[in-house]
Structures are given as C-alpha cells and as structure tokens.
Design a protein around this motif. Sequence first.
Motif, mmCIF file in Angstrom:
data_model
loop_
_atom_site.group_PDB
_atom_site.id
_atom_site.type_symbol
_atom_site.label_atom_id
_atom_site.label_comp_id
_atom_site.label_asym_id
_atom_site.label_seq_id
_atom_site.Cartn_x
_atom_site.Cartn_y
_atom_site.Cartn_z
ATOM 1 N N LEU A 161 0.825 -1.206 0.000
ATOM 2 C CA LEU A 161 0.000 0.000 0.000
ATOM 3 C C LEU A 161 0.861 1.258 0.000
ATOM 4 C CD1 LEU A 161 -2.878 1.211 0.210
ATOM 5 C CD2 LEU A 161 -2.540 1.209 2.684
ATOM 6 N N LEU A 162 1.908 1.265 0.820
ATOM 7 C CA LEU A 162 2.810 2.412 0.856
ATOM 8 C C LEU A 162 3.478 2.613 -0.497
ATOM 9 C CD1 LEU A 162 4.188 4.614 2.610
ATOM 10 C CD2 LEU A 162 5.980 2.930 3.057
ATOM 11 N N MET A 163 3.918 1.520 -1.110
ATOM 12 C CA MET A 163 4.555 1.619 -2.426
ATOM 13 C C MET A 163 3.568 2.129 -3.468
ATOM 14 S SD MET A 163 6.548 -1.281 -4.663
ATOM 15 C CE MET A 163 7.657 -1.665 -3.362
ATOM 16 N N PHE A 164 2.335 1.640 -3.440
ATOM 17 C CA PHE A 164 1.323 2.077 -4.397
ATOM 18 C C PHE A 164 1.029 3.564 -4.253
ATOM 19 C CE2 PHE A 164 -3.167 2.835 -5.413
ATOM 20 C CZ PHE A 164 -3.153 2.509 -6.763
ATOM 21 N N VAL A 165 0.882 4.042 -3.035
ATOM 22 C CA VAL A 165 0.585 5.456 -2.805
ATOM 23 C C VAL A 165 1.742 6.335 -3.270
ATOM 24 C CG1 VAL A 165 0.248 7.181 -0.976
ATOM 25 C CG2 VAL A 165 -1.059 5.065 -0.945
ATOM 26 N N ILE A 166 2.960 5.955 -2.929
ATOM 27 C CA ILE A 166 4.121 6.762 -3.315
ATOM 28 C C ILE A 166 4.280 6.790 -4.827
ATOM 29 C CG2 ILE A 166 6.644 6.862 -3.238
ATOM 30 C CD1 ILE A 166 6.417 5.929 -0.317
ATOM 31 N N PHE A 167 4.197 5.627 -5.471
ATOM 32 C CA PHE A 167 4.359 5.595 -6.919
ATOM 33 C C PHE A 167 3.233 6.345 -7.619
ATOM 34 C CE2 PHE A 167 7.708 2.726 -6.187
ATOM 35 C CZ PHE A 167 8.433 2.601 -7.366
ATOM 36 N N THR A 168 2.028 6.286 -7.105
ATOM 37 C CA THR A 168 0.920 7.017 -7.722
ATOM 38 C C THR A 168 1.142 8.518 -7.631
ATOM 39 O OG1 THR A 168 -0.600 5.226 -7.198
ATOM 40 C CG2 THR A 168 -1.569 7.371 -7.696
ATOM 41 N N ILE A 169 1.571 8.988 -6.485
ATOM 42 C CA ILE A 169 1.790 10.431 -6.309
ATOM 43 C C ILE A 169 2.955 10.917 -7.157
ATOM 44 C CG2 ILE A 169 2.516 12.193 -4.648
ATOM 45 C CD1 ILE A 169 0.846 10.666 -2.554
ATOM 46 N N VAL A 170 4.062 10.179 -7.141
ATOM 47 C CA VAL A 170 5.252 10.630 -7.870
ATOM 48 C C VAL A 170 5.054 10.516 -9.381
ATOM 49 C CG1 VAL A 170 7.706 10.149 -8.262
ATOM 50 C CG2 VAL A 170 6.806 10.176 -5.948
ATOM 51 N N LEU A 171 4.387 9.478 -9.844
ATOM 52 C CA LEU A 171 4.205 9.284 -11.285
ATOM 53 C C LEU A 171 2.967 9.983 -11.844
ATOM 54 C CD1 LEU A 171 5.235 5.564 -11.671
ATOM 55 C CD2 LEU A 171 6.527 7.577 -12.314
ATOM 56 N N LEU A 172 2.276 10.766 -11.036
ATOM 57 C CA LEU A 172 1.074 11.458 -11.499
ATOM 58 C C LEU A 172 1.330 12.366 -12.703
ATOM 59 C CD1 LEU A 172 -1.917 11.634 -10.908
ATOM 60 C CD2 LEU A 172 -1.440 13.574 -9.420
ATOM 61 N N PRO A 173 2.431 13.139 -12.775
ATOM 62 C CA PRO A 173 2.663 13.949 -13.982
ATOM 63 C C PRO A 173 2.785 13.097 -15.248
ATOM 64 C CG PRO A 173 4.107 14.663 -12.219
ATOM 65 C CD PRO A 173 3.429 13.425 -11.739
ATOM 66 N N THR A 174 3.473 11.977 -15.156
ATOM 67 C CA THR A 174 3.608 11.098 -16.311
ATOM 68 C C THR A 174 2.264 10.518 -16.716
ATOM 69 O OG1 THR A 174 5.865 10.519 -15.721
ATOM 70 C CG2 THR A 174 4.696 8.976 -17.115
ATOM 71 N N ILE A 175 1.471 10.111 -15.734
ATOM 72 C CA ILE A 175 0.162 9.534 -16.025
ATOM 73 C C ILE A 175 -0.721 10.548 -16.746
ATOM 74 C CG2 ILE A 175 -1.945 8.648 -14.956
ATOM 75 C CD1 ILE A 175 -0.106 7.521 -12.707
ATOM 76 N N VAL A 176 -0.712 11.780 -16.271
ATOM 77 C CA VAL A 176 -1.561 12.821 -16.876
ATOM 78 C C VAL A 176 -1.108 13.144 -18.292
ATOM 79 C CG1 VAL A 176 -2.206 15.257 -16.689
ATOM 80 C CG2 VAL A 176 -2.261 13.805 -14.674
ATOM 81 N N VAL A 177 0.200 13.305 -18.490
ATOM 82 C CA VAL A 177 0.713 13.669 -19.817
ATOM 83 C C VAL A 177 0.441 12.566 -20.833
ATOM 84 C CG1 VAL A 177 2.874 14.074 -21.081
ATOM 85 C CG2 VAL A 177 2.439 15.297 -18.967
ATOM 86 N N VAL A 178 0.712 11.326 -20.467
ATOM 87 C CA VAL A 178 0.473 10.216 -21.396
ATOM 88 C C VAL A 178 -1.031 10.041 -21.650
ATOM 89 C CG1 VAL A 178 0.687 7.709 -21.660
ATOM 90 C CG2 VAL A 178 2.635 9.046 -20.873
ATOM 91 N N TYR A 179 -1.836 10.227 -20.627
ATOM 92 C CA TYR A 179 -3.287 10.113 -20.804
ATOM 93 C C TYR A 179 -3.805 11.112 -21.833
ATOM 94 C CZ TYR A 179 -8.250 10.601 -19.851
ATOM 95 O OH TYR A 179 -9.619 10.691 -19.986
ATOM 96 N N PHE A 180 -3.416 12.383 -21.681
ATOM 97 C CA PHE A 180 -3.888 13.388 -22.630
ATOM 98 C C PHE A 180 -3.300 13.158 -24.016
ATOM 99 C CE2 PHE A 180 -4.946 16.005 -18.841
ATOM 100 C CZ PHE A 180 -6.283 16.136 -19.125
ATOM 101 N N GLY A 181 -2.080 12.672 -24.103
ATOM 102 C CA GLY A 181 -1.498 12.363 -25.412
ATOM 103 C C GLY A 181 -2.263 11.273 -26.129
#
Length: 143
Positions: A28-48
């Motif tokens: 759970l800790l790993m999932f939360v940290i990776f989600t928060i840190v990788l949020l810019p990548t997720i948003v950019v790739v999603y809109f692309g």
Amino acid sequence: EPRSTWCCLAWALMIVTMNSLVFLVNLLLMFVIFTIVLLPTIVVVYFGFQCHSQVLHSAARYCKTILDDNSSSALIILGFIIMSPLIVAAMAIYCSLARRFHLFMCFQPYSRAVYKGVKWRWYEEGGLCRCAKGWNTQVKVWV
C-alpha cells in the motif's frame, strides 16, 4: 523446546497473518508513493493518447483546439521520457520511508512458531518502530 503440533500450527497461522499484513502495508505504501510521484507522467500520457487521432481521438474541446496529432505524439513521448527518472525518485522515497519506519524488520521468521520461549524480533529491538532503542547502524539500504 519445540511446540506441540496444534500449538505450532496456531502460531504459524498467526505469523503468516502478521507477515501478510506487513506485506500489504508495504504494498500500500509503495502504491501510494508511486501514484503520487508518477502522477505527472500519467496525466501527460493520458492526454497524449486521448487526443491522438490514431488512438482514441476524443471529441473534447481541448483536443480540437489545442492538441493535434503532432502535439499528442510529443506528449506521449515526453511522458515516457520523464517516467524513468520519476520511477527512480519514487523508489528512493519508498526505500527511505521503509528504512525510517523499519518495515522490513517487522517480518517474523517461521522459527517463532516452532520453538517455545523465542521472543518476537520487533519486541527484542525496542518495539514495532524501534522507538525504545537507538538507531542500528548495521542496517544499510542502497538505491
């Protein structure tokens, strides 16, 4: 001295349950940290991908007015390029928090269930977060 069969099974079940809970907390800790840190990548790739005509080709206003196929491709490429350093940063954050909270030291070996009189490791070292004892300098984490 060794425990009886039923007592050993009961203690083994308790140890498996405790180690599973510690594993889930780590996950759970790993999932939360990776989600928060990788949020810019997720948003950019999603809109692309959302605005590219060969993939999803959304009818959203910003896809028609701001993003064409070239800019959508650039967003996808940018997202995958910034993913690598962000994954390293997320792993470094996770490892430092796991070290600070001593999450890997909460796992208990199976020998605690087999023999009587064996103390729990976290109890011997000053509690669950080891607050009662000083910092152990023998523990090393390398990223």
